[in-house]
Design a protein around this motif. Sequence first.
Motif, PDB file in Angstrom:
ATOM      1  N   TRP A 114      21.296   3.265   2.182  1.00 19.58           N
ATOM      2  CA  TRP A 114      20.874   2.478   1.029  1.00 19.58           C
ATOM      3  C   TRP A 114      20.025   3.346   0.098  1.00 19.58           C
ATOM      4  CZ3 TRP A 114      20.871   0.936   6.054  1.00 19.58           C
ATOM      5  CH2 TRP A 114      21.622  -0.203   6.390  1.00 19.58           C
ATOM      6  N   SER A 115      20.180   3.144  -1.189  1.00 14.84           N
ATOM      7  CA  SER A 115      19.338   3.834  -2.157  1.00 14.84           C
ATOM      8  C   SER A 115      18.018   3.079  -2.320  1.00 14.84           C
ATOM      9  CB  SER A 115      20.045   3.920  -3.517  1.00 14.84           C
ATOM     10  OG  SER A 115      21.240   4.674  -3.416  1.00 14.84           O
ATOM     11  N   PHE A 116      16.941   3.835  -2.550  1.00 11.85           N
ATOM     12  CA  PHE A 116      15.645   3.198  -2.776  1.00 11.85           C
ATOM     13  C   PHE A 116      14.741   4.149  -3.550  1.00 11.85           C
ATOM     14  CE2 PHE A 116      15.082   5.422   1.297  1.00 11.85           C
ATOM     15  CZ  PHE A 116      13.860   6.065   1.122  1.00 11.85           C
ATOM     16  N   THR A 117      13.685   3.583  -4.099  1.00 14.64           N
ATOM     17  CA  THR A 117      12.619   4.350  -4.731  1.00 14.64           C
ATOM     18  C   THR A 117      11.313   4.017  -4.039  1.00 14.64           C
ATOM     19  OG1 THR A 117      13.706   4.448  -6.884  1.00 14.64           O
ATOM     20  CG2 THR A 117      11.325   4.741  -6.865  1.00 14.64           C
ATOM     21  N   LEU A 118      10.527   5.041  -3.726  1.00 17.09           N
ATOM     22  CA  LEU A 118       9.263   4.861  -3.027  1.00 17.09           C
ATOM     23  C   LEU A 118       8.136   5.453  -3.861  1.00 17.09           C
ATOM     24  CD1 LEU A 118       7.799   4.025  -0.355  1.00 17.09           C
ATOM     25  CD2 LEU A 118       8.158   6.368   0.417  1.00 17.09           C
ATOM     26  N   HIS A 119       7.105   4.643  -4.123  1.00 17.52           N
ATOM     27  CA  HIS A 119       5.897   5.122  -4.787  1.00 17.52           C
ATOM     28  C   HIS A 119       4.765   5.234  -3.762  1.00 17.52           C
ATOM     29  CE1 HIS A 119       7.933   3.954  -8.566  1.00 17.52           C
ATOM     30  NE2 HIS A 119       7.111   4.831  -9.129  1.00 17.52           N
ATOM     31  N   GLN A 120       4.008   6.306  -3.850  1.00 16.74           N
ATOM     32  CA  GLN A 120       2.803   6.472  -3.049  1.00 16.74           C
ATOM     33  C   GLN A 120       1.641   6.742  -4.006  1.00 16.74           C
ATOM     34  OE1 GLN A 120       1.148   8.992   0.817  1.00 16.74           O
ATOM     35  NE2 GLN A 120       2.598  10.008  -0.528  1.00 16.74           N
ATOM     36  N   THR A 121       0.615   5.893  -3.939  1.00 18.36           N
ATOM     37  CA  THR A 121      -0.570   6.067  -4.765  1.00 18.36           C
ATOM     38  C   THR A 121      -1.765   6.368  -3.879  1.00 18.36           C
ATOM     39  OG1 THR A 121       0.267   4.545  -6.456  1.00 18.36           O
ATOM     40  CG2 THR A 121      -2.096   4.988  -6.456  1.00 18.36           C
ATOM     41  N   LEU A 122      -2.457   7.431  -4.185  1.00 21.12           N
ATOM     42  CA  LEU A 122      -3.639   7.871  -3.440  1.00 21.12           C
ATOM     43  C   LEU A 122      -4.823   7.855  -4.400  1.00 21.12           C
ATOM     44  CD1 LEU A 122      -1.930  10.935  -1.726  1.00 21.12           C
ATOM     45  CD2 LEU A 122      -2.360   8.708  -0.671  1.00 21.12           C
ATOM     46  N   HIS A 123      -5.894   7.158  -4.005  1.00 22.52           N
ATOM     47  CA  HIS A 123      -7.079   7.029  -4.855  1.00 22.52           C
ATOM     48  C   HIS A 123      -8.322   7.316  -4.028  1.00 22.52           C
ATOM     49  CE1 HIS A 123     -10.390   4.795  -6.888  1.00 22.52           C
ATOM     50  NE2 HIS A 123      -9.822   5.307  -7.967  1.00 22.52           N
ATOM     51  N   VAL A 124      -9.137   8.251  -4.490  1.00 25.12           N
ATOM     52  CA  VAL A 124     -10.373   8.607  -3.802  1.00 25.12           C
ATOM     53  C   VAL A 124     -11.543   8.027  -4.587  1.00 25.12           C
ATOM     54  CG1 VAL A 124     -11.855  10.490  -3.021  1.00 25.12           C
ATOM     55  CG2 VAL A 124      -9.380  10.709  -2.838  1.00 25.12           C
ATOM     56  N   SER A 125     -12.415   7.312  -3.887  1.00 24.47           N
ATOM     57  CA  SER A 125     -13.624   6.741  -4.472  1.00 24.47           C
ATOM     58  C   SER A 125     -14.822   7.238  -3.665  1.00 24.47           C
ATOM     59  CB  SER A 125     -13.558   5.217  -4.429  1.00 24.47           C
ATOM     60  OG  SER A 125     -13.734   4.747  -3.107  1.00 24.47           O
ATOM     61  N   PRO A 126     -16.054   6.938  -4.090  1.00 27.45           N
ATOM     62  CA  PRO A 126     -17.216   7.352  -3.301  1.00 27.45           C
ATOM     63  C   PRO A 126     -17.254   6.772  -1.891  1.00 27.45           C
ATOM     64  CG  PRO A 126     -17.886   6.874  -5.542  1.00 27.45           C
ATOM     65  CD  PRO A 126     -16.448   6.435  -5.424  1.00 27.45           C
ATOM     66  N   SER A 127     -16.463   5.723  -1.626  1.00 31.40           N
ATOM     67  CA  SER A 127     -16.447   5.141  -0.278  1.00 31.40           C
ATOM     68  C   SER A 127     -15.336   5.691   0.600  1.00 31.40           C
ATOM     69  CB  SER A 127     -16.316   3.612  -0.357  1.00 31.40           C
ATOM     70  OG  SER A 127     -15.112   3.247  -1.006  1.00 31.40           O
ATOM     71  N   GLY A 128     -14.302   6.343   0.018  1.00 26.84           N
ATOM     72  CA  GLY A 128     -13.233   6.883   0.844  1.00 26.84           C
ATOM     73  C   GLY A 128     -11.894   6.933   0.131  1.00 26.84           C
ATOM     74  N   LEU A 129     -10.816   6.846   0.925  1.00 25.00           N
ATOM     75  CA  LEU A 129      -9.442   6.958   0.431  1.00 25.00           C
ATOM     76  C   LEU A 129      -8.737   5.609   0.491  1.00 25.00           C
ATOM     77  CD1 LEU A 129      -6.782   8.538  -0.309  1.00 25.00           C
ATOM     78  CD2 LEU A 129      -6.453   8.838   2.162  1.00 25.00           C
ATOM     79  N   ASP A 130      -8.089   5.237  -0.615  1.00 28.15           N
ATOM     80  CA  ASP A 130      -7.155   4.107  -0.645  1.00 28.15           C
ATOM     81  C   ASP A 130      -5.758   4.662  -0.869  1.00 28.15           C
ATOM     82  OD1 ASP A 130      -8.605   1.404  -0.604  1.00 28.15           O
ATOM     83  OD2 ASP A 130      -9.797   2.560  -2.027  1.00 28.15           O
ATOM     84  N   ALA A 131      -4.817   4.299   0.011  1.00 27.20           N
ATOM     85  CA  ALA A 131      -3.439   4.768  -0.089  1.00 27.20           C
ATOM     86  C   ALA A 131      -2.499   3.567  -0.090  1.00 27.20           C
ATOM     87  CB  ALA A 131      -3.103   5.692   1.086  1.00 27.20           C
ATOM     88  N   ARG A 132      -1.499   3.608  -0.966  1.00 26.52           N
ATOM     89  CA  ARG A 132      -0.556   2.494  -1.071  1.00 26.52           C
ATOM     90  C   ARG A 132       0.870   3.017  -1.128  1.00 26.52           C
ATOM     91  NH1 ARG A 132      -3.269  -2.204  -2.234  1.00 26.52           N
ATOM     92  NH2 ARG A 132      -5.467  -1.887  -2.786  1.00 26.52           N
ATOM     93  N   LEU A 133       1.771   2.279  -0.499  1.00 26.93           N
ATOM     94  CA  LEU A 133       3.201   2.555  -0.570  1.00 26.93           C
ATOM     95  C   LEU A 133       3.908   1.326  -1.124  1.00 26.93           C
ATOM     96  CD1 LEU A 133       4.003   4.238   2.885  1.00 26.93           C
ATOM     97  CD2 LEU A 133       3.836   5.378   0.664  1.00 26.93           C
TER      98      LEU A 133
END
Length: 277
Positions: A114-133
Motif C-alpha cells: 500500500w502507498s502511504f505518506t508519513l510525517h514525523q514532527t520533533l519539537h524540543v522545549s525546555p521540558s524535553g522532546l515531543d515527537a509525533r507521527l
Amino acid sequence: MKIAAGDWQLELAPRRGGMVRALTRRGRNILRPMPAGSAEPFESACFPLAPYVNRISHGRFEWEGTVYTLPPNHDGQRHPLHGTAWLGAWEIEAHGAHHVTLVHHHKAGADWAWSFTLHQTLHVSPSGLDARLELRNTDERTMPASLGFHPWFCRREVTGIAFDARAVWLADPDMLPTATAAADTLGDWSRGASLERADLVDHCYAGWDGTLRLSRKDGDVLLEGYATPFLHLYVPPEQDFFCAEPQSAMPNAVNMEPPVPLAPGATSGIAMRIRSA
C-alpha cells in the motif's frame, strides 16, 4: 541537524530513516548516541516504526481476503521488522530552532503493498522532546497500519524503571508473541525494578497506561505515549542501552490482533514525549 531549547538538545539524521542521532539534557545522554559516521538504524538513538511495528511472522498475513508475503528487510533477521520508514528516504518539510517536520513517501511494492505518506514532527522545549507521527493512506485500498517509536535509552545513569500495564505477551524463540501472562511475570515493573538482570527481556506489554519513569542519578525522566496502548521493552544483558517502545499495536498484530483498518485518504497518529519528571 540540531535543534535545542533550554537544557535539551536533539541531533538527527533527517534524510535517512528519520533517525535521531542523539538526545541530551544538560549535556548528558538521555538516548544512546549514534556513533559518528554510522548510518545503521540499529546504532541510532531513535527511529520511527511504520506502517507496522516489530515483527510479522515470516512476513505472511491475510488482509481482506488476500494473502501477502513480505521479504526479510534487514541482515540477520528471519522476519520483516519495524516497517519500511526506518529504512527509507525522508525529506525536510519544515524546520526552525526548536522543531523539525520530516516526511516520508512510500510507493506500494514488495515490502508493503500500500502507498502511504508519513510525517514525523520533533519539537524540543525546555521540558524535553515531543515527537509525533501521522500516517496517511494514499492508496486506493484499505490498509492495516500500526505506528511506534523505537528509542534506545542510555543505561549508564539509570538505576531502575517503573510502569504499569495489564499483561505481558510471552514469546517464542523468534521473539514472536504466543500468549499473555500477568504483567509481573518477568518482574514487577509497577514497583520499579533494576535493569541489571541475566536474562533477555524482549517482550510486549499490553494495556500500558502511557507512562514510564526512568530513575536517573542526574534527575528522573518520564517517557509518555499517546494513542500507544502497547509498550515493547527490550533489555539485553550486559549492554549500555535498553529500549522502551511506545506502539499502537503488538508484534505480529496482523496475525494476532489486527489493527483498525485505515481507509484511503484517512490518517492515523501517535505521539511520544521524553521529558524531565
